[in-house]
Design a protein around this motif. Sequence first.
Motif, PDB file in Angstrom:
ATOM      1  N   ASP A 104       0.697  -1.274  -0.129  1.00  0.00           N
ATOM      2  CA  ASP A 104       0.102   0.089   0.078  1.00  0.00           C
ATOM      3  C   ASP A 104       0.808   1.683  -0.214  1.00  0.00           C
ATOM      4  O   ASP A 104       2.102   1.532   0.391  1.00  0.00           O
ATOM      5  CB  ASP A 104      -0.867  -0.057   1.359  1.00  0.00           C
ATOM      6  N   PHE A 105       0.486   2.130  -0.828  1.00  0.00           N
ATOM      7  CA  PHE A 105       1.148   3.518  -0.796  1.00  0.00           C
ATOM      8  C   PHE A 105       0.235   4.241  -0.138  1.00  0.00           C
ATOM      9  O   PHE A 105      -0.861   4.089  -0.641  1.00  0.00           O
ATOM     10  CB  PHE A 105       1.620   3.436  -2.347  1.00  0.00           C
ATOM     11  N   THR A 106       1.039   5.320   0.225  1.00  0.00           N
ATOM     12  CA  THR A 106       0.401   6.867   0.702  1.00  0.00           C
ATOM     13  C   THR A 106       0.373   8.034  -0.714  1.00  0.00           C
ATOM     14  O   THR A 106       1.655   7.712  -1.418  1.00  0.00           O
ATOM     15  CB  THR A 106       0.250   7.330   2.177  1.00  0.00           C
ATOM     16  N   ALA A 107      -0.012   8.797  -0.589  1.00  0.00           N
ATOM     17  CA  ALA A 107       0.000   9.815  -1.900  1.00  0.00           C
ATOM     18  C   ALA A 107      -0.230  11.432  -1.065  1.00  0.00           C
ATOM     19  O   ALA A 107      -1.454  11.377  -0.114  1.00  0.00           O
ATOM     20  CB  ALA A 107      -0.894   9.826  -2.696  1.00  0.00           C
TER      21      ALA A 107
ATOM     22  N   GLY B  68     -10.139  23.747  -7.690  1.00  0.00           N
ATOM     23  CA  GLY B  68      -9.653  22.871  -7.762  1.00  0.00           C
ATOM     24  C   GLY B  68      -9.643  21.662  -8.172  1.00  0.00           C
ATOM     25  O   GLY B  68     -10.630  21.561  -9.308  1.00  0.00           O
ATOM     26  N   LEU B  69      -8.859  20.783  -8.413  1.00  0.00           N
ATOM     27  CA  LEU B  69      -9.344  19.950  -9.448  1.00  0.00           C
ATOM     28  C   LEU B  69      -8.194  18.006  -8.650  1.00  0.00           C
ATOM     29  O   LEU B  69      -6.874  18.383  -8.698  1.00  0.00           O
ATOM     30  CB  LEU B  69      -8.038  19.900 -10.890  1.00  0.00           C
ATOM     31  N   MET B  70      -8.553  17.183  -9.630  1.00  0.00           N
ATOM     32  CA  MET B  70      -8.103  16.001  -9.505  1.00  0.00           C
ATOM     33  C   MET B  70      -7.777  15.067 -10.214  1.00  0.00           C
ATOM     34  O   MET B  70      -9.129  15.863 -11.265  1.00  0.00           O
ATOM     35  CB  MET B  70      -9.119  15.015  -8.410  1.00  0.00           C
ATOM     36  N   ALA B  71      -6.541  15.237 -11.196  1.00  0.00           N
ATOM     37  CA  ALA B  71      -6.474  14.368 -12.314  1.00  0.00           C
ATOM     38  C   ALA B  71      -6.213  13.544 -12.277  1.00  0.00           C
ATOM     39  O   ALA B  71      -5.219  12.920 -11.504  1.00  0.00           O
ATOM     40  CB  ALA B  71      -5.654  15.831 -12.871  1.00  0.00           C
ATOM     41  N   GLY B  72      -6.615  12.577 -12.838  1.00  0.00           N
ATOM     42  CA  GLY B  72      -6.639  10.717 -12.869  1.00  0.00           C
ATOM     43  C   GLY B  72      -6.488  10.020 -11.233  1.00  0.00           C
ATOM     44  O   GLY B  72      -7.271  10.574 -10.850  1.00  0.00           O
ATOM     45  N   LEU B  73      -5.624   8.681 -11.622  1.00  0.00           N
ATOM     46  CA  LEU B  73      -5.718   7.877 -11.121  1.00  0.00           C
ATOM     47  C   LEU B  73      -5.342   8.029  -9.809  1.00  0.00           C
ATOM     48  O   LEU B  73      -5.861   8.220  -8.545  1.00  0.00           O
ATOM     49  CB  LEU B  73      -5.665   6.967 -10.905  1.00  0.00           C
ATOM     50  N   GLN B  74      -3.846   8.724 -10.168  1.00  0.00           N
ATOM     51  CA  GLN B  74      -3.184  10.222  -8.608  1.00  0.00           C
ATOM     52  C   GLN B  74      -4.200  10.775  -7.919  1.00  0.00           C
ATOM     53  O   GLN B  74      -4.124  11.381  -6.516  1.00  0.00           O
ATOM     54  CB  GLN B  74      -2.445  10.079  -9.395  1.00  0.00           C
ATOM     55  N   GLY B  75      -4.607  12.092  -9.013  1.00  0.00           N
ATOM     56  CA  GLY B  75      -5.540  12.928  -8.131  1.00  0.00           C
ATOM     57  C   GLY B  75      -6.482  11.512  -7.444  1.00  0.00           C
ATOM     58  O   GLY B  75      -7.086  12.230  -6.181  1.00  0.00           O
ATOM     59  N   ALA B  76      -7.071  10.962  -8.026  1.00  0.00           N
ATOM     60  CA  ALA B  76      -8.324  10.377  -6.518  1.00  0.00           C
ATOM     61  C   ALA B  76      -7.107   9.758  -5.759  1.00  0.00           C
ATOM     62  O   ALA B  76      -8.268   9.376  -4.058  1.00  0.00           O
ATOM     63  CB  ALA B  76      -9.129   9.289  -7.600  1.00  0.00           C
ATOM     64  N   ALA B  77      -6.267   9.073  -5.362  1.00  0.00           N
ATOM     65  CA  ALA B  77      -5.426   8.423  -4.398  1.00  0.00           C
ATOM     66  C   ALA B  77      -5.419   9.319  -3.382  1.00  0.00           C
ATOM     67  O   ALA B  77      -4.818   9.596  -2.561  1.00  0.00           O
ATOM     68  CB  ALA B  77      -3.773   7.608  -5.429  1.00  0.00           C
ATOM     69  N   GLU B  78      -5.025  10.460  -4.585  1.00  0.00           N
ATOM     70  CA  GLU B  78      -4.291  11.865  -3.487  1.00  0.00           C
ATOM     71  C   GLU B  78      -5.367  11.751  -2.334  1.00  0.00           C
ATOM     72  O   GLU B  78      -5.348  12.466  -1.247  1.00  0.00           O
ATOM     73  CB  GLU B  78      -3.599  12.790  -4.041  1.00  0.00           C
ATOM     74  N   TYR B  79      -6.914  12.786  -3.263  1.00  0.00           N
ATOM     75  CA  TYR B  79      -7.934  12.352  -2.626  1.00  0.00           C
ATOM     76  C   TYR B  79      -8.791  11.592  -1.108  1.00  0.00           C
ATOM     77  O   TYR B  79      -8.540  11.710  -0.201  1.00  0.00           O
ATOM     78  CB  TYR B  79      -9.530  12.910  -3.487  1.00  0.00           C
ATOM     79  N   GLU B  80      -8.013  10.591  -1.790  1.00  0.00           N
ATOM     80  CA  GLU B  80      -8.512   9.014  -0.640  1.00  0.00           C
ATOM     81  C   GLU B  80      -7.797   9.190   0.258  1.00  0.00           C
ATOM     82  O   GLU B  80      -7.607   9.250   1.810  1.00  0.00           O
ATOM     83  CB  GLU B  80      -8.281   8.280  -1.185  1.00  0.00           C
ATOM     84  N   SER B  81      -5.797   9.736   0.221  1.00  0.00           N
ATOM     85  CA  SER B  81      -5.617   9.504   1.179  1.00  0.00           C
ATOM     86  C   SER B  81      -6.133  10.942   2.082  1.00  0.00           C
ATOM     87  O   SER B  81      -5.599  11.044   3.749  1.00  0.00           O
ATOM     88  CB  SER B  81      -3.883   9.583   0.433  1.00  0.00           C
ATOM     89  N   LEU B  82      -6.204  12.041   1.967  1.00  0.00           N
ATOM     90  CA  LEU B  82      -6.848  12.429   2.642  1.00  0.00           C
ATOM     91  C   LEU B  82      -7.712  12.877   3.771  1.00  0.00           C
ATOM     92  O   LEU B  82      -7.781  13.061   4.620  1.00  0.00           O
ATOM     93  CB  LEU B  82      -7.126  14.039   1.487  1.00  0.00           C
ATOM     94  N   VAL B  83      -8.694  12.226   2.612  1.00  0.00           N
ATOM     95  CA  VAL B  83     -10.139  11.905   3.559  1.00  0.00           C
ATOM     96  C   VAL B  83      -9.376  10.692   4.457  1.00  0.00           C
ATOM     97  O   VAL B  83     -10.120  11.340   5.781  1.00  0.00           O
ATOM     98  CB  VAL B  83     -11.090  10.944   2.332  1.00  0.00           C
ATOM     99  N   ILE B  84      -8.702  10.147   3.824  1.00  0.00           N
ATOM    100  CA  ILE B  84      -8.169   8.235   5.460  1.00  0.00           C
ATOM    101  C   ILE B  84      -7.912   9.558   6.433  1.00  0.00           C
ATOM    102  O   ILE B  84      -7.957   9.173   7.312  1.00  0.00           O
ATOM    103  CB  ILE B  84      -7.644   7.658   4.557  1.00  0.00           C
TER     104      ILE B  84
ATOM    105  N   ARG C 172      -5.511   1.400  -3.633  1.00  0.00           N
ATOM    106  CA  ARG C 172      -4.924   0.223  -4.195  1.00  0.00           C
ATOM    107  C   ARG C 172      -3.989   0.405  -5.754  1.00  0.00           C
ATOM    108  O   ARG C 172      -2.862  -0.778  -5.324  1.00  0.00           O
ATOM    109  CB  ARG C 172      -5.687  -0.265  -4.217  1.00  0.00           C
ATOM    110  N   LYS C 173      -4.243   0.531  -6.168  1.00  0.00           N
ATOM    111  CA  LYS C 173      -3.567   0.704  -7.494  1.00  0.00           C
ATOM    112  C   LYS C 173      -1.949   1.675  -7.259  1.00  0.00           C
ATOM    113  O   LYS C 173      -1.862   2.119  -8.285  1.00  0.00           O
ATOM    114  CB  LYS C 173      -4.493   0.967  -8.976  1.00  0.00           C
ATOM    115  N   MET C 174      -1.797   2.485  -6.585  1.00  0.00           N
ATOM    116  CA  MET C 174      -1.091   3.955  -6.892  1.00  0.00           C
ATOM    117  C   MET C 174      -0.212   2.898  -7.206  1.00  0.00           C
ATOM    118  O   MET C 174       1.536   3.287  -6.833  1.00  0.00           O
ATOM    119  CB  MET C 174      -0.837   4.648  -5.296  1.00  0.00           C
ATOM    120  N   ALA C 175       0.800   1.607  -5.752  1.00  0.00           N
ATOM    121  CA  ALA C 175       2.122   1.085  -5.491  1.00  0.00           C
ATOM    122  C   ALA C 175       2.539   0.539  -7.128  1.00  0.00           C
ATOM    123  O   ALA C 175       3.389   1.331  -6.933  1.00  0.00           O
ATOM    124  CB  ALA C 175       2.072   0.520  -4.399  1.00  0.00           C
ATOM    125  N   PRO C 176       1.444   0.210  -8.077  1.00  0.00           N
ATOM    126  CA  PRO C 176       2.405  -0.528  -8.906  1.00  0.00           C
ATOM    127  C   PRO C 176       2.318   0.427  -9.665  1.00  0.00           C
ATOM    128  O   PRO C 176       3.467   0.839 -10.317  1.00  0.00           O
ATOM    129  CB  PRO C 176       0.811  -1.729  -9.232  1.00  0.00           C
TER     130      PRO C 176
END
Lengths: 249, 403, 284, 229
Positions: free
Chosen positions: C36-39, C225-241, C255-259
């Motif tokens: 698992d990675f954080t973003a 503000g803007l979330m761009a692509g999968l990375q943007g989504a991951a970054e937002y998820e990490s903020l919410v978590i 989950r997909k950020m690590a690979p």
Amino acid sequence: MFFLTLLLLLLLGSVGLAFFIRPLRKFFPLLLTLFTGLLLVVALFIPAQPFPKLEEEFSMWFDVIAVFSFILGGGNLLRVHLMKIQQKKRDWQYSIVTVTGFVIVLVIGLFKVGSKNWSDPYLAQGTAFKWMYDAVFVPLQATIFSLLAFFVASAAFRAFRAKTREATILLVAAFIILIGRTPVGVWLTSWLPNPLQFFHIPNLSTWILSVPNMAGQRAIMIGIALGIISTSLKMILGIERSWLGGDES
Amino acid sequence: MRFKSTYWFSLSLLLFFIHPLFANQVLSPNPTVTNPFVEVAPENVVAKDLPNNSGKVLQVSWNFPDTLPIMPRTIKIYRYEHDTISKHIADVTPNVKSFLDTSVMNGIPYRYSVQAEYPTGIVGGLISEPAIAKAEWFDRSKINLFVIALILVSFILGYIFYSEKGQRLFIRKIAGIQAIEEAVGRATEMGKPVLFVPGTQDMDNVQTIAGLTILSSVAKMTAKYETKLDVPVSRSITMSTGRETVHEAYLAAGRPDLYSDDIVHYITDEQFGFVAAIDGIMVRDRPAACIYMGAFFAESLILAETGNGIGAIQIAGTAMPTQLPFFVAACDYTLIGEELFAASAYLSGDKRSIASLKGQDMGKAFAIVLIAVTALFSTLSVITGNEFFTNISTFLLNLTISK
Amino acid sequence: MKFDTTFWMKLSQIDRRWIFLVIAITVALPMVLGIDFTAVPAPMVEKVFQTIQRLPAGSKVLISYDYGPSTVPENQPMADALVFHLLSKDCKVYMMAVWATGERQSQYTIDHIVKPSFPNKEYGVDYIDLGFKAGGTGLINMLFTSVKRMYTTDRTGNDIQSFPMMSDIETLKNFDMILSISSGAPGLKEWIQFAGDRGNIPVAGGVTAVQATELFPYYPRQMFGLMAGLQGAAEYESLVIHMYPKFFQHRSALRKMAPQTVAHLAIIAFVIIGNIAYFMTRKK
Amino acid sequence: MSELSFADHLALWVGAALTFMIFSFLYKDNPFYKFAEHLFVGVSAAYWMVVGFWTTLIPNGIGKVFPEMVSIFLPNLSDTTPNYYFLIPIILGIMMLTRLFGSIGWISRWPMAIIIGFSAGTNLTRYLQSDFIHQVHSSSVPLVVLENGSFAWMATFSNVVLVFGVIAALLYFFFSLEHKGIIGGASKFGIWILMITFGAAFGYTVMARISLLLGRFEFLQKWLQSFLV
């Protein structure tokens, strides 16, 4: 109705006339291009019906004509592969795969094999066509698309080298953006003091994307627009007419 | 010659800057009146035809205060046709002050009345003056578009006509275009085929047409050198057109005997199926030159990387801004955007087509002047805060897109 | 020294199949091991989060689902994380779709995020799904003058007047914020042009990576503000978590950020190696 | 995983096999790739023909002219009034097929002429509007930006780069001017801007491309789980 009859008469009449007078076989199509092209350009400025609908209607027409010409394309595909099989050319065995796949899918699709009603959608759950779509079409499509992940890596390895000044600029821009998309980019420059925040890699990469990148994109788009306007004009006026083909027929 | 084109350019600019004189005047909004009474009725009911459309729509507007002691439940709109029949056509919320009636016929006068329905009763009911919906034959809101189109077209056509008079125009060299002939030459020396892909889009895309005109020049070369040419296409209509094009080229080169319909062959409409097949062709036939000219999507890099893997000379040209980076990275030469359209003119050597390039240059000069002048005046307006400069810069911005 | 040059020479012309192999491994390995990675959130993503974080309870937020199944991997995590965040802040969430395919996606959010995580939130009071209406840009235009004229019922066909949270919604201007999750046109760009700019309503959202460059010019003036692509989504998820740890179970972009990140770093390494090799061999 | 039916299982296995066959191309061309490639060509050509038949020819071709004829496929179309104008594209489509018969193949030039005219006419106006005019408009920004009365140096710098970048890159595209002197210098700057554009766009797309591969690996994972767990 009168107008439609007139159009049909003109269309078929011109073809009939061209049967007897050879030069008309090129003249009428050029005239038709001129007329259609001008009509669609002028339509942009006329709010009265039917002009605003013209583009929409014509693109529907285009789709209908394209479906008919599928017969040409599909026919050509079949012909090429059947000839390969017949003449036992290199890799002819694989042509059998192509032909079989083509025929089976065409049959199950056109006859809606597996659906209860003729009115069901052609991709309805439970049809053979839908199964083929999920099991064969989608995996193949997605896998070929995913080859890009590998190719993007090998292209980057080869192309991003500081061989010339231009290549160096390409490399630097790409590198900043690449790094800016990873955690490395974040911690690499996170120590920068506030006045130098601009050089913080995530900020820098956003700036590159929204300023110089935008400038380049805009110039390219303006150029393309001019190229398309000029090419379209040449088509409409018949200056560019290689699509008409040779003289002898 | 030079003098004439400058003169002409300035005249166009002048025409462009004064064209709003012929445009519609902007209407000032109606003043809103507040009413001290409790149950306020809608006032100043006006019906009018909207300009620059195909008719069949009337706009009804009225005055009504935003905040009231008692809010009406709804606003009711009635329509009178030929001054006799009244018909309830719509209810709208009280904070709306206009309504578009799209159920009218052209050429018939209609009157409207607007009433406010309160819990205590209905008030209002003034009947508007009649209005007639009509279709118009020129959209005056698009006059700036019209003028710009006129100017750009006159640049291009003007040069084309100049060239007919025998003027020779200077055109600089473009490396990617010269490389096409070299690539065909190399394929000939090596005895290997030339692969040409005219994009993956249909004939309703001008890039495909540009690709086919370049194909025409390439086919003339392969006919002359007796080199094998292979043109896989992914659209049936493109196949038909491509065949005509190649056939004509072989005729023009005096080698109709070398032509066969199999040169241009259809594969599949599916983007990635097409790519899979071309990849197969590349690794099996090993063409010495791969030329991609037309509209491409994600397949661009798959093609270019596979071509690179077999060591072919690769020349690409596309007007898809998103795909240009991949061609630039993976091909030997890339025609960027507008250069794709220029290539056919260069290669054909046709005087009129070359002249049209000069017209395109004038178009770019026009764009540059417009950007520079507008930027200058808006800069002055920002620095000085002077109303005069602000007005000029707004005026200039409105010349291209009026809000 | 001679050995060095030949080594670098070989490396610079390495068979690209080695590159392919490395990419395959870097993608597969983290997936198999379940790393698992954080973003670390980019400023534009952080801005979305902070702006929502500052919204007072009861704020009315419209979220438009403007995408379809093909971009679910990128878009769905954005929508899910946003709705989770908004409901955690006790905002009122109004879901709708400009794309016909968006309806299924908002249903997904309700089934997988809203119902399991917020059993106390009531449909029609705390959140509502207005569903899809045809018209594209025209729909946005219409909503700008009247929401209820376009939406007389919610997605399942219930009378719109029967929902308490709809009582004070007349036009788009009644919303405190508009969010659009989009993968094309009409989407976020159209929301900015036809709603945000016209009514001075704060607009933000998330888009696919490919579409993102088109939207950068709107930041920060027209789009906060803007979330761009999968990375943007991951970054937002990490903020919410970070703020609401129980969202951890719903993370899907992270989950997909690590690979992704490992493969991305491998490509960066290739570029660096390629350049070192180039300079070493050029000297001779 | 036991909820999967036989057809689902089969689909999973076929999909996985085809995925491996395509990936094998990365190593080198081989019979498995050839099989998958040839299968895909045949299947996809037929697929798009079927899609064209059901989504265009039936509703927008025949359905427009003879609604009652296609009512068993589209029951709700039966009471629409026929639009006889759609006879024209049908006739044009049939004319297109004259190519199959060499000697009268020239008849196909009529539909082709209409297609070329349509394509030229619509593209001319569309690109004029959305690309030329819009891009010129949005590039015309002030070279100095003040925010709340004070000088915003960052925004100013951005605007300067934007305006000069667009102009320089446009100068690069001039065909009738030699790249010498001032023009040469400016167009050099233009090339740099273009290179930044290409580098940035390439770098930005890399991650999106990796996620495509991720999708395939997730599919293979699902396939593995279907029989391993």
